[in-house]
Design an enzyme around this catalytic site. Structure first.
Site, PDB file in Angstrom:
ATOM      1  N   LYS A  68      69.209  56.834  89.310  1.00  0.00           N
ATOM      2  CA  LYS A  68      68.519  56.558  88.316  1.00  0.00           C
ATOM      3  C   LYS A  68      67.115  56.227  88.733  1.00  0.00           C
ATOM      4  O   LYS A  68      66.029  57.248  87.834  1.00  0.00           O
ATOM      5  CB  LYS A  68      69.434  55.348  87.743  1.00  0.00           C
ATOM      6  CG  LYS A  68      68.287  54.815  86.126  1.00  0.00           C
ATOM      7  CD  LYS A  68      68.318  53.673  85.861  1.00  0.00           C
ATOM      8  CE  LYS A  68      67.958  52.359  86.306  1.00  0.00           C
ATOM      9  NZ  LYS A  68      66.293  52.807  85.905  1.00  0.00           N
ATOM     10  N   ASN A  69      66.212  56.166  89.632  1.00  0.00           N
ATOM     11  CA  ASN A  69      65.437  55.588  89.755  1.00  0.00           C
ATOM     12  C   ASN A  69      64.645  56.754  90.737  1.00  0.00           C
ATOM     13  O   ASN A  69      62.999  57.313  90.598  1.00  0.00           O
ATOM     14  CB  ASN A  69      64.342  54.720  90.020  1.00  0.00           C
ATOM     15  CG  ASN A  69      65.424  53.144  89.903  1.00  0.00           C
ATOM     16  OD1 ASN A  69      65.227  53.180  88.964  1.00  0.00           O
ATOM     17  ND2 ASN A  69      64.885  51.608  90.455  1.00  0.00           N
TER      18      ASN A  69
ATOM     19  N   CYS B 227      62.318  46.608  81.300  1.00  0.00           N
ATOM     20  CA  CYS B 227      63.455  45.669  81.149  1.00  0.00           C
ATOM     21  C   CYS B 227      61.819  44.173  81.049  1.00  0.00           C
ATOM     22  O   CYS B 227      60.995  44.648  81.310  1.00  0.00           O
ATOM     23  CB  CYS B 227      63.953  45.865  82.177  1.00  0.00           C
ATOM     24  SG  CYS B 227      65.013  46.278  82.678  1.00  0.00           S
TER      25      CYS B 227
ATOM     26  N   ARG C 141      54.573  43.176  84.861  1.00  0.00           N
ATOM     27  CA  ARG C 141      54.464  44.828  84.931  1.00  0.00           C
ATOM     28  C   ARG C 141      52.838  45.595  84.332  1.00  0.00           C
ATOM     29  O   ARG C 141      53.367  46.541  83.522  1.00  0.00           O
ATOM     30  CB  ARG C 141      55.855  45.663  84.509  1.00  0.00           C
ATOM     31  CG  ARG C 141      57.325  44.407  85.462  1.00  0.00           C
ATOM     32  CD  ARG C 141      58.521  45.559  84.477  1.00  0.00           C
ATOM     33  NE  ARG C 141      58.737  46.225  85.152  1.00  0.00           N
ATOM     34  CZ  ARG C 141      59.033  47.192  85.716  1.00  0.00           C
ATOM     35  NH1 ARG C 141      60.510  46.541  84.608  1.00  0.00           N
ATOM     36  NH2 ARG C 141      60.187  48.203  86.680  1.00  0.00           N
ATOM     37  N   PRO C 142      52.301  45.086  84.662  1.00  0.00           N
ATOM     38  CA  PRO C 142      51.233  46.575  84.087  1.00  0.00           C
ATOM     39  C   PRO C 142      51.021  47.937  84.305  1.00  0.00           C
ATOM     40  O   PRO C 142      51.845  47.514  85.511  1.00  0.00           O
ATOM     41  CB  PRO C 142      49.521  45.872  85.041  1.00  0.00           C
ATOM     42  CG  PRO C 142      50.346  44.744  85.394  1.00  0.00           C
ATOM     43  CD  PRO C 142      51.350  44.284  85.799  1.00  0.00           C
TER      44      PRO C 142
ATOM     45  N   ASP D 260      66.319  44.955  92.971  1.00  0.00           N
ATOM     46  CA  ASP D 260      66.873  45.347  92.339  1.00  0.00           C
ATOM     47  C   ASP D 260      68.606  44.837  92.841  1.00  0.00           C
ATOM     48  O   ASP D 260      68.994  44.973  91.660  1.00  0.00           O
ATOM     49  CB  ASP D 260      66.490  46.765  91.977  1.00  0.00           C
ATOM     50  CG  ASP D 260      66.375  47.375  91.758  1.00  0.00           C
ATOM     51  OD1 ASP D 260      65.088  46.441  90.235  1.00  0.00           O
ATOM     52  OD2 ASP D 260      65.469  48.686  91.258  1.00  0.00           O
TER      53      ASP D 260
ATOM     54  N   ARG E 193      71.547  51.696  80.048  1.00  0.00           N
ATOM     55  CA  ARG E 193      70.427  51.400  80.949  1.00  0.00           C
ATOM     56  C   ARG E 193      70.413  52.182  82.805  1.00  0.00           C
ATOM     57  O   ARG E 193      69.572  53.675  82.688  1.00  0.00           O
ATOM     58  CB  ARG E 193      68.945  51.781  80.440  1.00  0.00           C
ATOM     59  CG  ARG E 193      68.730  50.951  79.136  1.00  0.00           C
ATOM     60  CD  ARG E 193      67.373  50.703  79.153  1.00  0.00           C
ATOM     61  NE  ARG E 193      66.551  50.392  79.750  1.00  0.00           N
ATOM     62  CZ  ARG E 193      65.069  50.313  81.032  1.00  0.00           C
ATOM     63  NH1 ARG E 193      65.544  48.496  80.225  1.00  0.00           N
ATOM     64  NH2 ARG E 193      65.033  50.320  81.257  1.00  0.00           N
TER      65      ARG E 193
HETATM   66  C1  UD1 Z   1      60.355  50.916  90.464  1.00  0.00           C
HETATM   67  C2  UD1 Z   1      61.839  50.143  89.898  1.00  0.00           C
HETATM   68  C3  UD1 Z   1      62.657  49.764  89.312  1.00  0.00           C
HETATM   69  C4  UD1 Z   1      62.037  48.605  90.206  1.00  0.00           C
HETATM   70  C5  UD1 Z   1      61.509  47.547  90.922  1.00  0.00           C
HETATM   71  C6  UD1 Z   1      60.710  47.689  92.234  1.00  0.00           C
HETATM   72  C7  UD1 Z   1      61.880  53.366  88.793  1.00  0.00           C
HETATM   73  C8  UD1 Z   1      62.049  53.807  87.965  1.00  0.00           C
HETATM   74  N1  UD1 Z   1      61.592  51.744  89.052  1.00  0.00           N
HETATM   75  O1  UD1 Z   1      59.603  50.156  89.196  1.00  0.00           O
HETATM   76  O2  UD1 Z   1      63.643  49.854  89.408  1.00  0.00           O
HETATM   77  O3  UD1 Z   1      63.047  47.338  90.359  1.00  0.00           O
HETATM   78  O4  UD1 Z   1      60.204  49.803  91.125  1.00  0.00           O
HETATM   79  O5  UD1 Z   1      61.329  47.976  93.174  1.00  0.00           O
HETATM   80  O6  UD1 Z   1      61.261  53.557  89.919  1.00  0.00           O
HETATM   81  N2  UD1 Z   1      52.441  46.184  89.199  1.00  0.00           N
HETATM   82  C9  UD1 Z   1      50.951  45.560  88.878  1.00  0.00           C
HETATM   83  N3  UD1 Z   1      50.583  47.009  88.685  1.00  0.00           N
HETATM   84  C10 UD1 Z   1      50.917  48.109  88.223  1.00  0.00           C
HETATM   85  C11 UD1 Z   1      51.933  48.622  88.784  1.00  0.00           C
HETATM   86  C12 UD1 Z   1      52.621  47.697  89.283  1.00  0.00           C
HETATM   87  O7  UD1 Z   1      51.161  44.782  89.328  1.00  0.00           O
HETATM   88  O8  UD1 Z   1      49.740  49.227  88.428  1.00  0.00           O
HETATM   89  C13 UD1 Z   1      53.181  45.692  90.423  1.00  0.00           C
HETATM   90  C14 UD1 Z   1      54.259  45.337  89.143  1.00  0.00           C
HETATM   91  O9  UD1 Z   1      54.476  44.089  88.007  1.00  0.00           O
HETATM   92  C15 UD1 Z   1      55.947  44.543  90.321  1.00  0.00           C
HETATM   93  C16 UD1 Z   1      55.702  45.515  91.838  1.00  0.00           C
HETATM   94  O10 UD1 Z   1      54.027  45.832  91.247  1.00  0.00           O
HETATM   95  O11 UD1 Z   1      55.291  42.908  90.510  1.00  0.00           O
HETATM   96  C17 UD1 Z   1      56.212  46.557  91.738  1.00  0.00           C
HETATM   97  O12 UD1 Z   1      56.025  47.582  90.922  1.00  0.00           O
HETATM   98  P1  UD1 Z   1      56.229  48.673  90.894  1.00  0.00           P
HETATM   99  O13 UD1 Z   1      56.556  49.358  92.757  1.00  0.00           O
HETATM  100  O14 UD1 Z   1      55.659  49.480  90.640  1.00  0.00           O
HETATM  101  O15 UD1 Z   1      57.640  49.086  89.848  1.00  0.00           O
HETATM  102  P2  UD1 Z   1      57.444  49.910  89.508  1.00  0.00           P
HETATM  103  O16 UD1 Z   1      57.276  51.636  89.411  1.00  0.00           O
HETATM  104  O17 UD1 Z   1      57.821  50.085  87.599  1.00  0.00           O
END
Ligand code: UD1
Length: 436
Positions: free
Chosen positions: A21-22, A117, A122-123, A307, A399
């Site tokens: 999915k990701n 979720c 998650r910024p 995850d 989802r």
């Molecule tokens: C992706 C995955 C999700 C998984 C996560 C971490 C997809 C669609 N989703 O989510 O299933 O749980 O990786 O392995 O691929 N962060 C910031 N600022 C940002 C971006 C991220 O502070 O601009 C922080 C997040 O809050 C979190 C960490 O970085 O604490 C990791 O987030 P990120 O790797 O970006 O997760 P996603 O890509 O949203």
């Protein structure tokens, strides 16, 4: 709608996994970089995928999805919009992944802040800061975040944390920025590597330099592709943990053992048997009857995947001894604990750490899934819990997974999706409280 799970016998049999999915969500977004018809294979019919279809259609893409063959055709020739409606944006965090491709294609993208979720704040600051570095002007206010750029500039982009989404978004913009972009401290999850393979098939020049730098040379035109997705290591985790908690034996015919190395190591430390399938593809798993508790800490790949933290916690609840689980990736990803406690689990929390003391039995209860992987954890716990577990909040279940309940049932699990709820009183008040 809810999922009904009953205590199940040892799972046994063979199962094949869908594409990740990701990986599929971001790869679908990346097709906006091309003009023409692409084919993706082994696509799960999860509701996030259906949602991404709606998003791309709203931009003008023409899409057909065969739920039987799991083939997804996406024609991006007539994409002519760069504004994503807030209602679409808010349903799924991965919607943000169209920002890079839209900036590359139209030099502009109007988006609302994404939803998804409830697992922390998650910024998207890593995305926005680095788009700014590439020359993108960002205006907030009103329903949209309006972004535009005269010409994307290739730059050295440093991520303070290897965010998956930021790495993917920036990479998709960079493939069309003239010159060389370097993303330093990039995420290198198998799903990110699958996106790189797709971008390379489109004609992009991308290389990886140790320890974690992605180097992208901008190209003018990218072409449509045909691609079979990397298999879903998180769906694999769900089957392995379901087999573990029921004491079963399963073979995952197309799983990639290397993508789950630390997770599999922890299963082996619990006493379970893990073997590679013939010719290195596939995972054969045989559960021990006396699992020992193990401790672990989530981390970016190749560490223990966040995850799989919740589903792995579910099996620690019935293991012998004490497990300390440290969630380091998200600050609010322990919400499932309250639900596991309703089932009789002994868990205490200190900051980002959960301390699980194994119990002899769990009990069926009425539980609420609060995110995709929490839903998986509760279903797994339900397979071993005495009596019946009713899980609501199943939009999360749908989802993340394509009929996971049917695949689990094919291995002998007693689990089914039901459409109506005829309860006179909450099950949590009956079964778990009475400990029948
Ligand atoms: C992706 C995955 C999700 C998984 C996560 C971490 C997809 C669609 N989703 O989510 O299933 O749980 O990786 O392995 O691929 N962060 C910031 N600022 C940002 C971006 C991220 O502070 O601009 C922080 C997040 O809050 C979190 C960490 O970085 O604490 C990791 O987030 P990120 O790797 O970006 O997760 P996603 O890509 O949203």
């Amino acid at each position: 709608m809810y999922v009904e799970i009953k205590q199940s016998p040892e799972l046994s049999g063979e199962v094949s996994l869908y594409g990740a999915k990701n990986a599929v969500l971001v790869i679908m977004a990346s097709l906006l970089l091309t003009s023409g018809k692409s084919l993706l294979k082994n696509v799960p019919a999860s509701s996030d995928v259906l949602h991404m279809i709606t998003l791309l259609e709203s931009l003008g893409a023409v899409i057909s999805f065969d739920h039987e063959t799991h083939e997804l055709w996406v024609d991006t020739s007539s994409v002519d919009k760069w504004r994503v409606h807030p209602d679409i944006m808010k349903k799924m965090r991965a919607s943000i992944l169209v920002m890079g491709p839209l900036l590359a294609r139209f030099s502009r993208a109007d988006i609302a802040l994404p939803g998804g979720c409830v697992i922390g704040t998650r910024p998207i600051d890593f995305h926005l800061k680095n788009f700014s570095k590439m020359g993108v002007e960002i205006q907030s206010g009103g329903a949209y975040l309006k972004t535009h750029v005269r010409q994307l500039s290739a730059k050295d982009l440093v991520l303070e944390y290897p965010s998956i989404g930021a790495t993917e978004n920036l990479m998709m913009a960079a493939v069309c920025a003239p010159g060389t972009t370097r993303i330093i401290n990039a995420a290198l999850e198998p799903e990110v590597l699958d996106l790189i393979t797709v971008l390379q098939k489109m004609g992009a020049q991308i290389a990886i330099e140790p320890p974690a730098t992605i180097i992208i040379k901008g190209e003018d035109a990218l072409k449509p592709i045909e691609h079979e997705l990397v298999v879903d290591r998180l769906e694999a985790g769900a089957f392995l943990l379901a087999a573990a908690i029921t004491g079963g034996t399963v073979f995952l015919s197309n799983a990639n053992k290397d993508h789950l190395a630390v997770f599999l190591l922890k299963l082996e430390e619990m006493g379970h048997l893990v073997r590679s399938g013939p010719k290195g593809t596939g995972i054969l798993f045989k559960a021990t009857k006396s699992p020992q508790a193990v401790s672990f800490k989530t981390a970016p790949y190749p560490g223990f995947p966040t995850d799989l933290q919740a589903p792995m916690m579910a099996i620690q609840c019935l293991a012998q001894g004490r497990s300390v689980i440290d969630e380091t990736v998200f600050e609010n990803r322990l919400v499932h604990i309250r639900e596991l406690q309703k089932m009789g689990a002994q868990i205490s929390v200190e900051g980002s750490k959960a301390m699980v003391t194994g119990v002899d039995e769990l009990y069926g209860a009425s539980v609420i899934a609060s995110d995709i992987r929490a839903s998986c954890a509760l279903a797994i716990a339900g397979l071993a819990a005495k009596g019946t577990t009713i899980m609501t909040g199943i939009s999360h279940w749908r989802r993340g997974y394509d009929h996971l309940e049917k695949k689990l049932a094919s291995l002998g699990a007693s689990i089914a999706l039901s459409h109506s709820l005829h309860l006179t009183k909450p099950l949590s008040e009956t079964k778990s409280a009475q400990k029948y």
